[in-house]
Write an enzyme that holds these catalytic residues in place. Sequence first.
Site, PDB file in Angstrom:
ATOM      1  N   ASN A 156       9.148 -12.043   5.128  1.00 24.04           N
ATOM      2  CA  ASN A 156       9.624 -10.774   5.690  1.00 24.04           C
ATOM      3  C   ASN A 156      10.953 -10.955   6.410  1.00 24.04           C
ATOM      4  O   ASN A 156      11.841 -10.095   6.292  1.00 24.04           O
ATOM      5  CB  ASN A 156       8.594 -10.199   6.659  1.00 24.04           C
ATOM      6  CG  ASN A 156       7.394  -9.599   5.918  1.00 24.04           C
ATOM      7  OD1 ASN A 156       7.535  -9.165   4.772  1.00 24.04           O
ATOM      8  ND2 ASN A 156       6.238  -9.587   6.562  1.00 24.04           N
ATOM      9  N   ASP A 161      -5.218 -16.458   2.669  1.00 24.89           N
ATOM     10  CA  ASP A 161      -4.129 -16.083   3.561  1.00 24.89           C
ATOM     11  C   ASP A 161      -2.852 -16.749   3.072  1.00 24.89           C
ATOM     12  O   ASP A 161      -2.811 -17.967   2.879  1.00 24.89           O
ATOM     13  CB  ASP A 161      -4.442 -16.527   4.994  1.00 24.89           C
ATOM     14  CG  ASP A 161      -3.415 -16.010   5.980  1.00 24.89           C
ATOM     15  OD1 ASP A 161      -3.567 -14.837   6.412  1.00 24.89           O
ATOM     16  OD2 ASP A 161      -2.468 -16.746   6.283  1.00 24.89           O
ATOM     17  N   ASP A 188       6.335  -6.541   0.802  1.00 28.27           N
ATOM     18  CA  ASP A 188       5.367  -5.668   0.099  1.00 28.27           C
ATOM     19  C   ASP A 188       5.257  -6.052  -1.373  1.00 28.27           C
ATOM     20  O   ASP A 188       4.156  -6.075  -1.948  1.00 28.27           O
ATOM     21  CB  ASP A 188       5.801  -4.205   0.212  1.00 28.27           C
ATOM     22  CG  ASP A 188       5.682  -3.688   1.641  1.00 28.27           C
ATOM     23  OD1 ASP A 188       4.960  -4.310   2.441  1.00 28.27           O
ATOM     24  OD2 ASP A 188       6.293  -2.630   1.938  1.00 28.27           O
ATOM     25  N   GLU A 218      -1.559 -10.152   5.475  1.00 25.08           N
ATOM     26  CA  GLU A 218      -1.520 -10.974   4.276  1.00 25.08           C
ATOM     27  C   GLU A 218      -2.862 -11.648   4.012  1.00 25.08           C
ATOM     28  O   GLU A 218      -2.959 -12.579   3.211  1.00 25.08           O
ATOM     29  CB  GLU A 218      -0.420 -12.034   4.400  1.00 25.08           C
ATOM     30  CG  GLU A 218      -0.672 -13.096   5.438  1.00 25.08           C
ATOM     31  CD  GLU A 218      -0.213 -12.690   6.852  1.00 25.08           C
ATOM     32  OE1 GLU A 218      -0.091 -13.552   7.703  1.00 25.08           O
ATOM     33  OE2 GLU A 218       0.038 -11.462   7.072  1.00 25.08           O
TER      34      GLU A 218
END
Length: 743
Positions: free
Chosen positions: A609, A601, A618, A644
């Site tokens: 973001n 993770d 992305d 993620e």
Amino acid sequence: MQRLAWDEGMSVGVEAIDNDHKQLLALINEISDAIDRNKAPAVIEDVFAQLEAYVVEHFSREEALMRQCRYPDLKAHIKQHRQFTAKVPELKRELLNADSTEVAAEINLFLFDWLMNHIVGEDMCFAQLAHDSGLSTTKQRTPSYLRRMTSWLGNRLTLGRRIFLTALIPIVGVSLLSVLVLWISVQRFYHVQQLMGVTAIVQEINDLSHQLQMERGLSAGVISSEYVAFMPSLQSQRQLTDQAVVDFLLQLQGLPDLDPLLAAQIQITRHKLDELAGLREQIDSGSLTVIQSLGYYSTLIDSLQKIPEGTLKLGMDSDLVNSMTAYTALLHMKEAAGVQRAIGTQAILQGEFSPGLYQRYASLLGEQRSFSKVFNQFVSPEQQQLWQDHIQSPEALRMQGFESLIDRAIQDGRLSTLDSLRWFEVTSARIEGLKTLADQLGEVIDARAIAQVNELKWGLVITTITLLIILSLTILLSWLLNRSVIDPVRRMTRAMTRLAEGERDLRFTEHFARDELGRMAAAYEACRRSLLRADVAYTVSNHRQQVELQARIREKERFRVLASTDPLTGAINRRKFTELAENEIERAERYSRPLSVMMLDLDHFKRVNDTYGHAAGDDVLRAFYQTCYGKVRSTDIVSRLGGEEFAILMPETDMRQALELAARIRYAISQLVVKVGTRDRVNTLTVSIGVTAWDCAQAQTISDMLEQADQALYYAKELGRDRVVGYDEHCQLETGKARALDV
């Protein structure tokens, strides 16, 4: 699905069998319709039941027909029937259990292919035998007698033999004609050889007949003078006659085989010559009259003169025939003169002519005139000139004067005053002139016979050579014509055989005449091109189908990949990961092999973001996946579980090896720099990783392992992130809480 229509070209000529084939075709088409319209399995099962029952009925009817016409491959045919009968229920089960249209289409195509092979490949083999056995129900016109005859010949003689006989018959005809021509030529040559043999004794015949005529005249004088006059001359003449007989008999010994009639005449003459000695004894004893003596000598001389006459029946040219006719006329004229000499001598010695004797004397004069006309009619102008010289010679003129003197003496009754010796000398001189003329004509005949023999000999040689050449050319031409027919037929047969086997490369480049062979070659070429076009069309269609099939396969694969992969990163999704992981767990459990799983993770991914935008997020996820994918083995499986969060399945990997791999991945991510936009870079990425190893006592499914890895991951987050934590199963069993191993 594919449908197939009945074609009359599939008919085997037996109505019951053709109706069965039509019914089988209808049932298979009905199965095709049922598959197309997706009818209920009960409908398909019912049609298959009808097909199975009708196949058994058809096979039974067909086998009975084959037994009736004594089909040689009956056992093999029955074996094929039993195999297909056993195959029908299997096809029905496959069709009813089919889970795709492809399987149904394959079964449908198999049925069509079987039916076509059954009709064309199997039943057509005994169609001709059924027709020959009178079992065919196809109505045909009764062929003509000529057609039946040609069919009979074609059934019993191969094409090569028929062409050979066609060429042989003219050869036999030419050979027979050649033999006939040669036989005629040989016969003519044989006859002329006989003529040569006869002409060789013409001189002896002339000499012998002349001596006999002289002996006859002297004998008549001796008898008429009561053995007073001519006796010494007769004795001398007999010696000359005997020598002439010896020469004649010697010449006969060298003669070839003669014509039977001619040989018989020579044999008669021999017998009469053998009687000559007895005749002389009778004359010397005075037991014969002049008339009797004249009769015997005349018969003997006439037998001699018939020998040259017999040659007229042999094969001679016209000049030789004319010469021989003139020669025989001259001999008869000479014989008439000899008889005239004997009768005149008798009459002078006796002083009178008896009425019958004078009549005979007068007829001899007429015969001489007639023979002279015949002689002049058949001789050449040169020989006519010799005749004119003869009749104007002193001997002939004295003969004419003496004949006139006899006529006057008869009228005056002074016949006894004439000199019989003088008469004998005058007539003998004239007869000598005739003999000389006959000798000259005999030489001409001999020369012409030799010329004709040579001409016939060369003609026979030329005829033989010509006939041999004609026969050789006929044989050669017949052979060439034979080959010109049989060779193209054989090549066409080989070409059509290869065409039937699928080879399309053989074609005829030579030109044929506008006949049956030319049309056959044109038909073959048209068939070859049609098959080539069909092959090309089939290849194109097959290629198109292959392209479409590959496209469908690629599309299906693409959909399968899309269904099992994450569209953003390319990693497999949770569903596919679970499916593959279950397989690996089953293998690990079965073979007691190690298996590990790690969960990853990204730390503070929300901050990326928020700072750089979702597009940059992305990019970071894609870079993260590529980094992980670059560090694992080809047998390891990387999956994006969501957001993620990622997982890596590691077959044949224990806890220690998994922790080492996780440490390498953590370090690689800490060094990762992701370019976002045109100027910004993300270079502060970290990852937290939880690792667990398979233990059948603690985990039964992949969900259990993921839960263990997730607990280790959660503990890594609690410890401050950017670290690897392994799941300790012993601690878990004791406390129910995961114990972290800081790596």
